[in-house]
Design a protein around this motif. Structure first.
Motif, PDB file in Angstrom:
ATOM      1  N   GLY A 172       0.856  -1.269   0.307  1.00  0.00           N
ATOM      2  CA  GLY A 172      -0.009   0.051   0.149  1.00  0.00           C
ATOM      3  C   GLY A 172       0.669   1.313  -0.025  1.00  0.00           C
ATOM      4  N   ALA A 173       2.036   1.101   0.678  1.00  0.00           N
ATOM      5  CA  ALA A 173       2.888   2.566   0.844  1.00  0.00           C
ATOM      6  C   ALA A 173       3.360   2.736  -0.408  1.00  0.00           C
ATOM      7  N   GLN A 174       3.985   1.704  -1.156  1.00  0.00           N
ATOM      8  CA  GLN A 174       4.451   2.041  -2.630  1.00  0.00           C
ATOM      9  C   GLN A 174       3.639   2.551  -3.569  1.00  0.00           C
ATOM     10  N   VAL A 175       2.185   2.151  -3.339  1.00  0.00           N
ATOM     11  CA  VAL A 175       1.137   2.583  -4.367  1.00  0.00           C
ATOM     12  C   VAL A 175       0.965   4.146  -4.068  1.00  0.00           C
ATOM     13  N   LEU A 176       0.826   4.440  -2.737  1.00  0.00           N
ATOM     14  CA  LEU A 176       0.547   5.718  -2.182  1.00  0.00           C
ATOM     15  C   LEU A 176       1.698   6.605  -2.767  1.00  0.00           C
ATOM     16  N   ILE A 177       3.048   6.210  -2.524  1.00  0.00           N
ATOM     17  CA  ILE A 177       4.065   7.290  -2.955  1.00  0.00           C
ATOM     18  C   ILE A 177       3.911   7.489  -4.556  1.00  0.00           C
ATOM     19  N   ASN A 178       3.786   6.168  -5.292  1.00  0.00           N
ATOM     20  CA  ASN A 178       3.819   6.416  -6.782  1.00  0.00           C
ATOM     21  C   ASN A 178       2.834   7.485  -7.073  1.00  0.00           C
ATOM     22  N   LYS A 179       1.534   7.201  -6.591  1.00  0.00           N
ATOM     23  CA  LYS A 179       0.269   8.136  -6.947  1.00  0.00           C
ATOM     24  C   LYS A 179       0.445   9.619  -6.387  1.00  0.00           C
ATOM     25  N   GLN A 180       1.279   9.787  -5.179  1.00  0.00           N
ATOM     26  CA  GLN A 180       1.698  11.139  -4.804  1.00  0.00           C
ATOM     27  C   GLN A 180       2.572  11.992  -5.823  1.00  0.00           C
ATOM     28  N   LEU A 181       3.607  11.097  -6.182  1.00  0.00           N
ATOM     29  CA  LEU A 181       4.493  11.837  -6.902  1.00  0.00           C
ATOM     30  C   LEU A 181       3.862  12.071  -8.515  1.00  0.00           C
ATOM     31  N   GLU A 182       3.152  11.103  -9.076  1.00  0.00           N
ATOM     32  CA  GLU A 182       2.411  11.176 -10.320  1.00  0.00           C
ATOM     33  C   GLU A 182       1.660  12.338 -10.219  1.00  0.00           C
ATOM     34  N   GLY A 183       0.986  12.582  -9.229  1.00  0.00           N
ATOM     35  CA  GLY A 183       0.014  13.422  -8.966  1.00  0.00           C
ATOM     36  C   GLY A 183       0.702  14.752  -8.948  1.00  0.00           C
ATOM     37  N   ILE A 184       1.814  15.211  -7.911  1.00  0.00           N
ATOM     38  CA  ILE A 184       2.417  16.126  -7.997  1.00  0.00           C
ATOM     39  C   ILE A 184       2.990  16.610  -9.368  1.00  0.00           C
ATOM     40  N   ARG A 185       3.643  15.910  -9.853  1.00  0.00           N
ATOM     41  CA  ARG A 185       3.902  16.078 -11.399  1.00  0.00           C
ATOM     42  C   ARG A 185       2.904  16.665 -12.251  1.00  0.00           C
ATOM     43  N   LYS A 186       1.735  16.062 -12.201  1.00  0.00           N
ATOM     44  CA  LYS A 186       0.767  16.447 -13.264  1.00  0.00           C
ATOM     45  C   LYS A 186       0.200  17.962 -12.721  1.00  0.00           C
ATOM     46  N   ILE A 187      -0.052  18.113 -11.513  1.00  0.00           N
ATOM     47  CA  ILE A 187      -0.632  19.161 -11.258  1.00  0.00           C
ATOM     48  C   ILE A 187       0.118  20.407 -11.284  1.00  0.00           C
ATOM     49  N   SER A 188       1.189  20.203 -10.670  1.00  0.00           N
ATOM     50  CA  SER A 188       2.372  21.395 -10.826  1.00  0.00           C
ATOM     51  C   SER A 188       2.633  21.717 -12.382  1.00  0.00           C
ATOM     52  N   ARG A 189       2.364  20.788 -13.092  1.00  0.00           N
ATOM     53  CA  ARG A 189       2.615  21.176 -14.725  1.00  0.00           C
ATOM     54  C   ARG A 189       1.304  22.043 -15.256  1.00  0.00           C
ATOM     55  N   ALA A 190       0.200  21.621 -14.488  1.00  0.00           N
ATOM     56  CA  ALA A 190      -0.848  22.288 -14.897  1.00  0.00           C
ATOM     57  C   ALA A 190      -0.750  23.749 -14.380  1.00  0.00           C
ATOM     58  N   GLY A 191       0.330  24.411 -13.464  1.00  0.00           N
ATOM     59  CA  GLY A 191       0.095  25.644 -13.069  1.00  0.00           C
ATOM     60  C   GLY A 191      -0.460  25.705 -11.606  1.00  0.00           C
ATOM     61  N   VAL A 192      -0.457  24.767 -10.926  1.00  0.00           N
ATOM     62  CA  VAL A 192      -0.947  24.803  -9.557  1.00  0.00           C
ATOM     63  C   VAL A 192       0.261  24.716  -8.632  1.00  0.00           C
ATOM     64  N   THR A 193       0.255  25.912  -7.742  1.00  0.00           N
ATOM     65  CA  THR A 193       1.446  25.298  -6.716  1.00  0.00           C
ATOM     66  C   THR A 193       1.350  24.605  -5.643  1.00  0.00           C
ATOM     67  N   VAL A 194       2.307  23.773  -5.558  1.00  0.00           N
ATOM     68  CA  VAL A 194       2.233  22.642  -4.630  1.00  0.00           C
ATOM     69  C   VAL A 194       3.058  22.665  -3.237  1.00  0.00           C
ATOM     70  N   LYS A 195       2.401  22.807  -2.313  1.00  0.00           N
ATOM     71  CA  LYS A 195       3.259  22.536  -0.745  1.00  0.00           C
ATOM     72  C   LYS A 195       3.342  21.293  -0.327  1.00  0.00           C
ATOM     73  N   VAL A 196       4.335  20.786   0.101  1.00  0.00           N
ATOM     74  CA  VAL A 196       4.447  19.334   0.839  1.00  0.00           C
ATOM     75  C   VAL A 196       4.327  19.648   2.371  1.00  0.00           C
ATOM     76  N   ASN A 197       3.527  18.930   2.922  1.00  0.00           N
ATOM     77  CA  ASN A 197       3.317  18.876   4.396  1.00  0.00           C
ATOM     78  C   ASN A 197       3.930  17.655   4.829  1.00  0.00           C
ATOM     79  N   THR A 198       4.948  17.620   5.675  1.00  0.00           N
ATOM     80  CA  THR A 198       5.675  16.461   6.272  1.00  0.00           C
ATOM     81  C   THR A 198       5.328  16.368   7.739  1.00  0.00           C
ATOM     82  N   VAL A 199       4.741  15.203   8.396  1.00  0.00           N
ATOM     83  CA  VAL A 199       4.630  15.097   9.796  1.00  0.00           C
ATOM     84  C   VAL A 199       6.120  14.453  10.269  1.00  0.00           C
ATOM     85  N   LEU A 200       6.637  15.054  10.984  1.00  0.00           N
ATOM     86  CA  LEU A 200       7.985  14.773  11.495  1.00  0.00           C
ATOM     87  C   LEU A 200       7.757  13.840  12.943  1.00  0.00           C
ATOM     88  N   ILE A 201       8.493  12.468  12.570  1.00  0.00           N
ATOM     89  CA  ILE A 201       7.907  11.554  13.631  1.00  0.00           C
ATOM     90  C   ILE A 201       9.395  10.886  13.813  1.00  0.00           C
TER      91      ILE A 201
END
Ligand code: SF4
Ligand code: SF4
Ligand code: SF4
Length: 292
Positions: A172-201
């Protein structure tokens, strides 16, 4: 002489008015979170969603609204606080797990095209919904990326619901990472500004922050917001990071991305200028809420 705004100028103009992207704007402009997304399609081990009026943290709202109610609430909020520049949807669950968030943005965009529409998501469905997100006028997106290595993410996320299946652990973790990165690539190319939130653990992704910043910036993200773990649920006994761990993670991330440092992790129904005065959600929902 017609001057054409560069991508950088457009970015500067946008973030100047967005309290979650600029430290200066955080004390000047307002945002409202419309709680229209009740459920989630993944299970983060630290997450505990709740409907209540007292806890001050993400994943909590006093109620869940439908898109029509959300539009009415926004109208009331703009009347109470004309400094609102951003309409965000950040839960209490995932904004792309149900239809409410996109339907709400579609309604808002028709009536208030000038407001900055901002979506916060775990990114699982970002690639699939990218066109509809941009058509609804969304200009800024926060994607929560807690690891870019499945071996690490499996200790933060127990599993994901994807295409009718529950995928556990590493898979599940691998699918999530792949989908997140594909999604960030696609939406940022469409001109949307992307912020990454990371929970520090600490003990899980503390040493992994540089890699997250590097990989997400290569995918097209512009800003990173590293927030400390609030121990809940399966990670209830886990330690939160201390200030020096948080600071050094932010300094490390700054090699790759602009780092935002003012986040106080507000509720899924927060309203007003963050860090200034009382949260207006109390007036919007006729219920006593904690002050910000
Ligand atoms: Fe800020 Fe996130 Fe809300 Fe957008 S969704 S307004 S980035 S907290
Ligand atoms: Fe909770 Fe958000 Fe994780 Fe879903 S993506 S489990 S709402 S923290
Ligand atoms: Fe967004 Fe955090 Fe600011 Fe709240 S405190 S508006 S969550 S950046």
């Amino acid at each position: 002489n017609v001057s054409v705004a560069t991508t950088e100028e457009k970015f500067d103009h946008l973030v100047k008015k967005h309290p979650c992207f600029s430290g200066e704007a955080h004390f000047k402009y307002g945002r409202i979170h419309l709680p229209v997304s009740p459920t989630c399609n993944i299970q983060c081990k630290f997450c505990k969603r709740s409907i209540n009026k007292t806890e001050n943290r993400p994943g909590v709202a006093s109620k869940v609204l439908n898109p029509r109610e959300a539009l009415d609430t926004l109208e009331k909020a703009l009347w109470l606080c004309p400094d609102i520049t951003v309409v965000g949807i950040a839960g209490p669950g995932d904004t792309l797990a149900t239809a409410g968030a996109l339907e709400t943005f579609e309604l808002i965009d028709k009536k208030y095209p000038q407001l900055i529409k901002c979506l916060s998501t775990n990114g699982l469905m970002l690639y699939e919904y990218a066109e509809r997100i941009t058509e609804a006028g969304v200009k800024t997106i926060s994607v929560t990326v807690n690891a870019v290595d499945a071996e690490i993410l499996k200790d933060i996320c127990s599993g994901i619901f994807y295409k009718g299946e529950y995928l556990r652990g590493r898979e599940g973790a691998q699918v999530l990472i792949n989908k997140q990165l594909e999604g960030i690539r696609k939406i940022s190319r469409a001109g949307v500004t992307v912020k990454v939130n990371t929970v520090l653990i600490p003990g899980i992704n503390l040493q992994h922050i540089e890699e997250i910043a590097k990989v997400t910036s290569e995918a097209g993200a512009s800003v990173m917001n590293i927030i400390p773990l609030i121990p809940q649920n399966e990670l209830i006994s886990h330690r939160a990071p201390d200030c020096s761990e948080l600071n050094s993670a932010r300094v490390t991330a700054e090699k790759y991305l602009q780092v935002f440092r003012h986040c106080q992790q507000c509720r899924a129904d927060a309203c007003g200028i963050p860090g200034k005065g009382k949260d207006l959600a109390e007036l919007l929902y006729d219920q006593p809420l904690q002050t910000f």
